[in-house]
Design a protein around this motif. Structure first.
Motif, short mmCIF file in Angstrom:
data_model
loop_
_atom_site.label_atom_id
_atom_site.label_comp_id
_atom_site.label_asym_id
_atom_site.label_seq_id
_atom_site.Cartn_x
_atom_site.Cartn_y
_atom_site.Cartn_z
N ILE A 155 0.87 -1.18 0.00
CA ILE A 155 0.00 0.00 0.00
C ILE A 155 0.90 1.23 0.00
O ILE A 155 1.65 1.44 0.95
N GLU A 156 0.84 2.00 -1.08
CA GLU A 156 1.79 3.12 -1.22
C GLU A 156 1.45 4.27 -0.27
O GLU A 156 2.33 4.87 0.34
N VAL A 157 0.15 4.56 -0.16
CA VAL A 157 -0.25 5.69 0.67
C VAL A 157 -0.99 5.16 1.91
O VAL A 157 -2.02 4.52 1.78
N PRO A 158 -0.43 5.43 3.08
CA PRO A 158 -1.09 4.91 4.30
C PRO A 158 -2.51 5.47 4.42
O PRO A 158 -2.79 6.59 3.98
N LEU A 159 -3.36 4.69 5.04
CA LEU A 159 -4.78 5.06 5.13
C LEU A 159 -4.95 6.43 5.79
O LEU A 159 -5.78 7.23 5.35
N GLU A 166 -3.09 8.97 5.69
CA GLU A 166 -2.77 10.04 4.75
C GLU A 166 -3.91 10.22 3.76
O GLU A 166 -4.30 11.36 3.42
N VAL A 167 -4.46 9.10 3.29
CA VAL A 167 -5.59 9.17 2.37
C VAL A 167 -6.77 9.87 3.05
O VAL A 167 -7.43 10.72 2.45
N LEU A 168 -6.99 9.54 4.30
CA LEU A 168 -8.14 10.12 5.01
C LEU A 168 -7.96 11.64 5.18
O LEU A 168 -8.93 12.39 5.07
N GLU A 208 -6.40 13.50 3.10
CA GLU A 208 -6.68 14.02 1.77
C GLU A 208 -8.20 14.11 1.54
O GLU A 208 -8.71 15.09 1.00
N ARG A 209 -8.93 13.07 2.00
CA ARG A 209 -10.40 13.06 1.83
C ARG A 209 -11.04 14.20 2.62
O ARG A 209 -12.01 14.79 2.16
N MET A 247 -10.73 17.13 0.56
CA MET A 247 -11.65 17.05 -0.58
C MET A 247 -13.08 17.37 -0.14
O MET A 247 -13.81 18.08 -0.84
N ASP A 248 -13.47 16.84 1.01
CA ASP A 248 -14.83 17.06 1.49
C ASP A 248 -15.05 18.53 1.82
O ASP A 248 -16.12 19.08 1.55
N LYS A 253 -15.45 20.38 -1.37
CA LYS A 253 -16.76 20.07 -1.94
C LYS A 253 -17.85 20.90 -1.24
O LYS A 253 -18.72 21.48 -1.89
#
Lengths: 853, 436, 213
Positions: free
Chosen positions: C179-183, C185-187, C189-190, C193-194, C197
């Protein structure tokens, strides 16, 4: 902690009748309280609903009209309409029962469940009149032994998931699971594995068919022949409520009673199957006295003559101070009261100690505000600084497991991992002594605990401490200091104590401990059990052992042995314990189920014990034995029936004021009451228990099922539970206990500090008399860090030699344990090696050297 | 009605190309342009909006609008996307073909969807038996990684996501979305009890989760590249775009055919030379299953019905998984229905009583009748046992079970008895199967 | 000491790392174990329990739910004859009867030489080639009795080695990247994004309100 936006009640209609329901509760509960019973199999009020059996389908209104829905699973919502008796519902019920019977054998006449079987009963009430199934049923090898206690008949299983859910979710022991798929599904252990759970018997209790049976009960009785007495388990001080069932003068089984405030219907296997030993050949059933070197059976009259002679002789020759009473924590309150009166009034000795364990002393227990279990489970934070709860107070572990899922935060203080560690939000790896010292002198460890329980604020409001003896080798002062300093540091905190002998708290309340008179009244300090034993080794003493065996319960075995050899011993017990060979007189004591009375649990909850059968042989209840001795001394003690003795206690001791023996088993107080009662008037109304004959099949006597609860009382009941705020517990009476720094010293030259613990199945005379339970006691063992074993060239599981500071040696099996901290060896008592030998009385810390031979 | 000419190949355009599963072929045929477009020039809302406009109906069986499903996703810090590639409905073999032949298209559709719904991670659950498909799909993921389409900062867009290919292990029930989630959590594939009715509220690890079918995902790149409106321009009414129908049984050319939705009738699909090529040996249609073995059967008089989700539903069955099984007049209806019952019995998860015990009992009765030990009373008994699983035997069905596998059991049995009662009676009277 | 070989243990740990929760790797680990041992031996189930934070009883209970996971030994080749509706209509039932005669074992049985375990399987989604047979999850069809015999003869002779993988089967499904991007970090980012939005929605709503005025 109710959400302000949640309405207090919602309104639904059940078969056209409006019913008030609690938000979030399933339809089946709301309907049940309103008097509409919906049949069910998989639903159990103490477990997560799964909606698997489909027996509880009812018609429920929804956006697209009425549809069949599982009433055990679907929560009530405002305005919901429920129909439980339509043709559609009836057809679904008949259909489900017919499907369940497709593969269910028709062996009811030989099935243990026959007569109390929910499948049988509900088939009769809701099922098809005849079978339309003509094909061959599914076959399995049967029964199979999934543990030494539990057998499984897979043909009878209806896949309700109760046992699997219990094991996984309630006990946290997922050693059984469904295997296979479809109608080939079976409940299974790992192949050749065992369902090794301390709580396995509960799966038998909740099985709605005869699939799970307990070996000790199999083929022993038919349900319709059973009589029942409500009682309290005395395997530990948690005080599970249970039904003692008996038939033709023999106890046949115990069932847990669903007490909201105590055990939620669960029992541990040690408590549940304790009746195994009642009818044992190993029971002590005749009085015996020693003639020269032989014990001879005699009449009670002759035995009493001998006891009377001893008392008179010792009083005359050495003074009443040469007579001591040890034990009694397993007695009824009435028995303890009688013996305390005998000792302190009739004989005139102050030497009485029921607490052979050297647990948290009464001086601390009485001076700290006591929590109820309900308060502990609803606490902002619960600090557990105690021996492994699952080993010492097993059902408390189940309640904690449940409470943690509902949001309880536990902070554990323990040097080693315990069953609580997995539940705890945080574990502080400190010994009790180190924490006690830190709390007394401040410092980072005390701050760590403060930070961990920050939710309870500076004063500790809403925090509850469970303090118990986590190391048998420690002196009691360590725990006294720990609890006392915690109470000083957090005056708003409440306490529970982990002393685990059945009625140890009743014994404290009734003055069966040094420094206390009946009713939590302080008196001059006197010798405790260790000091009495030390004295008995040196000077002439008459020791009364009240259901206690100092050899298996106290450390410093060499000292205990010489005390027992030196002293004149009168042993009052139901079994010939390890102390029996040293006794001059053996008096047979009525066992559990053979005696009425009351007992007090760790909250201070006084409940009734049920008398189911007559005492075996010549054995007598504890209070009668005390009365016999009193009479022998020419000083009859007064009342000799438990209800009369209790009335005397309530009359003479303010602690019990307001309590009535008969009330304690009434619908009003089915789970007893916590003493002392709060002084303000209490009006909590009737609190009969929940009505669910399917939850625990076999529990049928009306007095512990009761009518449905009125809604308002159910909601208000927890708040109205009388608190345990003791008027006689000013914090100013908290003892000042100092701890010697030796208690936390690190030993030189590779010696390790010994941390000694017990397991649930500990070798006792009673367990040895239980045919199946006795097979469950494990061997004594030690656990050490892998490096320690490597250093002496030993492998995991091989035998090593422990050497104490005074030259004692014990050979014991050593296991490697990565989780252990440095400098500690964890000893677990069991069969075989006697690790108690290594602990010297009066030392602050016990060190041992681990060697290869 | 006639189809648009030519019918655009939306999901099967690469089937048959050399190494259609490799990234070289994929890039040469417009691959990953849609992902780049979505990530670099569209907001997640715009992507979701195009999908909503397309009115793409889920291709797994229930036919729920993909866009609407996405809009139901509960806003929560952690959301997941799970793609259902557990194709196990008997006689359905379209996802199998897509996974083996155009895995990149699925990967691209999944990544675009993950962007649109803000998924923290995406999982493609593939039926374990599709070993070759799993190899190719995993290889596609590896290639996509190397291409910069998966992982950190995809195509420099600032969007990062990972995609995990997860193998199943053989259980039809895992096609049911909540059972699939249980299985993905490493558990027995027990469907979850409802409510909550949708994983969009409570899904994988209890977090809001979108579960979409593999074929649904294969449509997404085309929709992004061509716009939702172009997709919606194909088909009729709610049945938009194209769809793969898996045609099996007694036809001359069994196979997967991508056709425009609702424009053709069953008869055209069966008879046209470029599709089914007519019934085998020129025989007559006796009955057919319009949408997987969970669907009630149709007879020859329904052959002229359009391949439209709504029309079929109105007639009391479903297009379901898009599998059509043709049975000719030499087919024993009892044996056919028995075999389907046997399938449901073997695949029942065993969680709830009516399905676990009912499937086995009904199978035993069907077997008895086919093998000659039937009784006339068995027919009513069969229907009543079916009724106890799906009360009223209506369509769409009611159910006494936790999931819809239960009411799928009666479909074939009840259809067969209703349509071919005489054939059952012959089995019973003659003590065996007349077709043996 | 464990049941997995060192290489496979590394792969097992790589699989666990793909999921937010360890237990999700249970089934992939079972596939891996079958690759090593042919079936799920008890030591493997015990090790999988340890790796996934479950008990051996749970691993056994879970594995036994799935057709592809075997807790008892099976032959080198799992030969599955499909008899479901599409294959039945094209003679799948007769093909199974032939297979039973030809291999000398009933469905569910293993030949004495441990070469073949014969299974009656449900639809393998190979219906355009009905009646279809799967051999270690490689598909063959349409088959007649004759071509079935030919297939098994060739399998015995090793002519399919390299094409039909040994049992276990999913060994070639190998992920090259972790998994390149740890969860976390993704969260993060989300969350951004939210927020963006929500801002766009607010702006759009404001514009609409303005229009309305």
């Amino acid at each position: 902690m109710s959400n302000p936006e949640t309405p207090a009640v919602v309104h639904i209609t059940v078969d056209g009748v409006e019913v008030e329901a609690m938000p979030g509760e399933p339809i089946i509960e709301a309907a049940g309280r309103a008097g509409t019973f919906i049949p069910r199999f998989c639903y159990h009020p103490r477990m997560r609903a799964v909606g698997m059996c489909r027996m509880c389908l009812v018609e429920v209104s929804g956006p697209r009209g009425f549809s069949l829905q599982p009433s055990c699973y679907l929560p009530v919502t405002e305005g919901m309409q429920v129909i439980t008796k339509s043709e559609k519902v009836k057809k679904a019920q008949v259909g489900v029962l017919e499907f369940l019977l497709v593969n269910h054998p028709l062996d009811c006449p030989v099935c243990d469940k026959g007569g109390e079987c929910p499948l049988q009963d509900q088939t009769l009430a809701y099922g098809p009149g005849e079978s339309r199934f003509v094909e061959e049923k599914r076959h399995w090898e049967k029964p199979i032994e999934i543990s030494k206690l539990v057998l499984l008949d897979r043909e009878r299983c209806i896949q309700c998931d109760r046992c699997v859910r219990f094991a996984r979710e309630v006990a946290g022991d997922p050693f059984i699971d469904f295997a296979g798929r479809g109608d080939n599904s079976e409940v299974s252990t790992f192949p050749d594995g065992e369902f090794t759970s301390y709580f396995s018997g509960n799966t038998v209790q909740i099985c709605p068919v005869g699939a799970l049976t307990a070996r000790p009960y199999r083929f022993k009785a038919r349900p319709w022949d059973l009589e029942e007495a409500e009682s309290t388990c005395t395997a530990c001080s948690f005080g599970c409520r249970m039904a003692v069932q008996f038939s033709r003068g023999e106890v046949t089984r115990f069932l847990g009673i669903d007490s909201d405030v105590v055990n939620n219907s669960w029992l541990c296997d040690l408590g549940r199957f304790a009746y195994e030993s009642l009818d044992s050949e190993k029971r002590l059933v005749e009085p015996k006295v020693r003639y020269r070197s032989e014990m001879a059976e005699v009449s009670w009259h002759d035995a009493m003559s001998r006891v009377g002679a001893h008392i008179r002789t010792f009083t005359a020759d050495h003074g009443a101070g040469s007579i001591a009473f040890l034990g009694g924590a397993g007695f009824t309150n009435e028995g303890i009261h009688s013996f305390v009166k005998l000792a302190k009034t009739t004989i005139g000795t102050s030497l009485f100690d029921a607490d052979l364990d050297g647990g948290v002393p009464a001086s601390v227990v009485f001076a700290t505000p006591r929590a109820t279990l309900a308060e502990a489970l609803a606490a902002k934070v619960l600090v557990v600084a105690s021996a492994d709860v699952r080993e010492e107070l097993p059902v408390l572990f189940l309640r904690l497991n449940d409470a943690v899922k509902k949001g309880l935060r536990i902070v554990e203080v323990s040097e080693v991992e315990t069953s609580i560690s997995a539940l705890a939000a945080e574990r502080l790896p400190l010994s009790a002594a180190r924490l006690a010292l830190a709390l007394q002198s401040g410092g980072p460890d005390a701050e760590r605990l403060g930070a961990a329980i920050a939710a309870a604020g500076e004063q500790g409001d809403g925090a509850v401490f469970l303090v118990g003896k986590s190391n048998i080798a420690d002196p009691a002062d360590v725990y006294a200091a720990l609890a006392a300093s915690a109470s000083r540091r957090w005056p708003g905190a409440k306490f529970l104590f982990g002393n685990s002998r059945a009625n140890i708290f009743g014994a404290m309340d009734l003055g069966a401990v040094p420094g206390w008179l009946p009713g939590r009244v302080a008196t001059a300090p006197s010798d405790d059990a260790r000091e009495i034993i030390a004295r008995a080794a040196d000077e002439p003493m008459l020791l009364f052992l009240l259901g206690a065996d100092p050899l298996s319960e106290m450390p410093d075995t060499a000292l205990v042995k010489s005390a027992l050899e030196n002293a004149t011993v009168v042993l009052i017990d139901s079994f010939e314990s390890g102390a029996a060979p040293y006794a001059d007189v053996l008096l047979p004591l009525a066992a559990y189920g053979e005696t009425a009375g009351t007992t007090t649990n760790f909250e201070g909850r006084v409940t009734r014990l049920g008398r189911a059968i007559v005492p075996k042989g010549q054995s007598k209840p504890d209070y009668l034995i005390a009365a016999e001795i009193g009479r022998e001394l020419g000083r009859p003690s007064g009342p000799t029936a438990p209800e009369e003795i209790f009335a005397e206690m309530a009359r003479e001791l303010p602690l019990y004021r307001g309590l009535a023996y008969a009330e304690l088993a009434s619908n009003r107080y089915p789970d007893g009451l916590v003493v002392p009662l709060e002084r303000k008037a209490i009006s909590i109304g009737a609190r009969p228990r929940r009505l669910d004959p399917i939850a625990t099949p076999g529990l049928v006597a009306p007095y512990h099922q009761g009518p449905a609860k009125p809604f308002a009382t159910e909601v208000g009941a927890a708040a109205a539970e009388p608190g345990a705020e003791t008027p006689a517990s000013p914090r100013s009476q908290l003892p000042e206990v100092s701890i010697d720094p030796a208690a936390v010293s690190v030993a030189a030259d590779g010696r390790l500090r010994l941390l000694l613990t017990r397991r649930l199945y500990r070798p006792t005379a009673q367990l040895a008399a239980a045919p199946i339970l006795s097979k469950l006691t494990a061997q004594a063992e030690i656990r050490v860090a892998p490096a320690t074993l490597e250093a002496i060239g030993k492998s995991d599981g091989s035998e090593v030699k422990l050497r104490g500071d005074h030259g004692e040696e014990v050979a014991v099996v050593a296991k490697s344990d990565k989780s252990l901290p440095d400098g500690v060896v964890l000893g677990r008592l069991g069969d075989g090696a006697n690790l108690l030998l290594l602990v010297k009385s009066g030392t602050w810390a016990t060190h041992v050297k681990v060697g290869s031979n | 009605m006639t189809q648009t000419d030519p019918v655009p190949k939306i999901v099967t355009s690469r089937v048959g190309l050399e190494e259609s599963w490799g990234i070289k072929t994929y890039l040469a045929t417009g691959g990953y342009t849609a992902l780049r477009k979505a990530l670099t020039s569209m907001t997640p809302e715009q992507v979701a909006d195009e999908v909503s406009k397309s009115n793409l109906l889920g291709r797994g069986g229930a036919g729920f609008e993909v866009g609407r499903k996405w809009s139901m996703l509960k806003p929560a810090p952690v959301r997941y996307l799970v793609i259902n590639g557990d194709e196990s409905e008997p006689a359905t073999f379209k996802d199998h073909m897509l996974i083996e032949n155009d895995p990149h298209q699925i990967v691209e559709g999944t990544l675009i969807s993950a962007y649109a719904v803000g998924a923290a991670r995406a999982f493609i659950f593939v039926r374990g038996e599709f070993a070759l498909g799993l190899e190719r799909l995993q290889a596609a993921v590896n290639e996509a990684y190397a291409h910069g389409a998966i992982g950190r900062n995809i195509f420099g867009s600032g969007f990062s996501v990972d995609l995990v290919v997860h193998p199943g292990a053989g259980a039809y029930i895992c096609g049911e979305e909540t059972a699939l989630l249980e299985s993905l959590e490493g558990k027995r594939g027990f469907p979850r009890i409802k409510p909550p009715y949708f994983p969009a509220v409570m899904g994988l690890y209890g977090e809001p989760t979108i579960v979409n079918n593999v074929e649904s995902m294969s449509n997404i790149p085309w929709i992004v590249n061509n716009g939702g409106a172009s997709f919606a321009a194909l088909g009729v009414g709610r049945s938009t775009g194209t769809r793969i129908f898996a045609l099996a049984g007694h036809v001359n050319r069994p196979g997967n055919y991508e056709v425009e939705m609702a424009k053709l009738s069953f008869r055209e699909l069966v008879e046209r030379p470029e599709y089914g090529g007519g019934m085998r040996l020129g025989r007559q249609v006796k009955a057919f299953i319009p949408g997987g073995v969970s669907a009630p059967w149709f007879g020859p008089d329904q052959l002229d019905m359009a391949l439209s989700q709504d029309d079929v539903a109105k007639a009391g069955s479903m297009l379901g998984s898009g599998s059509i099984v043709m049975m000719d007049d030499h087919t024993c209806m009892v044996r056919a229905a028995w075999r389907i019952t046997k399938f449901f019995w073997r695949e029942s998860c065993g969680q709830c009583t009516p399905c676990r015990e009912g499937s086995g009992w009904i199978e035993k009765m069907m077997q008895r009748i086919e093998l000659g030990s039937g009784r006339e009373a068995d027919l009513d008994l069969l229907l009543d046992a079916c009724d106890n699983i799906a009360p009223g035997l209506t369509w769409p069905p009611q159910q006494t079970t936790i999931c819809v596998l239960g009411p799928s059991i009666p479909s074939s049995v009840a259809s067969a008895i209703r349509m071919f009662r005489d054939e059952f009676l012959v089995h019973i009277k003659e003590g065996g199967c007349p077709y043996e | 000491m464990g049941a997995f070989s060192p290489d496979m243990r590394v792969r097992a740990e790589g699989l666990i790392a793909l999921y937010p929760e360890r237990r999700s790797a249970l089934i992939p680990l079972c596939h891996l174990a079958q690759q090593e041992a042919g079936y799920l031996t008890r030591p493997f189930m015990e090790e999988i329990a340890e790796l996934t934070g479950t008990t051996p009883a749970e691993v056994y209970g879970t594995a036994s739910f799935y057709d592809m996971l075997h807790t008892e030994p099976v032959g080198k080749y799992l030969v599955g004859v499909c008899t479901n509706i599409a294959c039945l209509l094209q003679g799948g039932g007769d093909l199974l009867e032939h297979a039973e005669r030809a291999l000398g074992v009933p469905a569910g049985g293993t030949t004495e030489d441990d070469m073949f375990t014969l299974e009656e399987v449900e639809c393998v989604a190979h219906c355009d080639k009905a009646p279809a047979v799967q051999v270690n999850y490689r598909f063959f069809g349409p088959l007649t009795g004759e071509s079935f015999d030919d297939l098994t003869a060739k399998l015995r002779a090793g002519e399919y080695d390299g094409v039909v993988p040994p049992h276990g089967t999913l060994i070639r499904v190998q992920r090259e990247n972790g998994i390149e991007v740890p969860l976390d970090e993704v969260l993060a980012e989300r969350r951004e994004m939210d927020k963006a939005k929500a801002a766009r929605k607010a702006a759009a709503d404001a514009a609409k309100a303005k229009e309305g005025n």
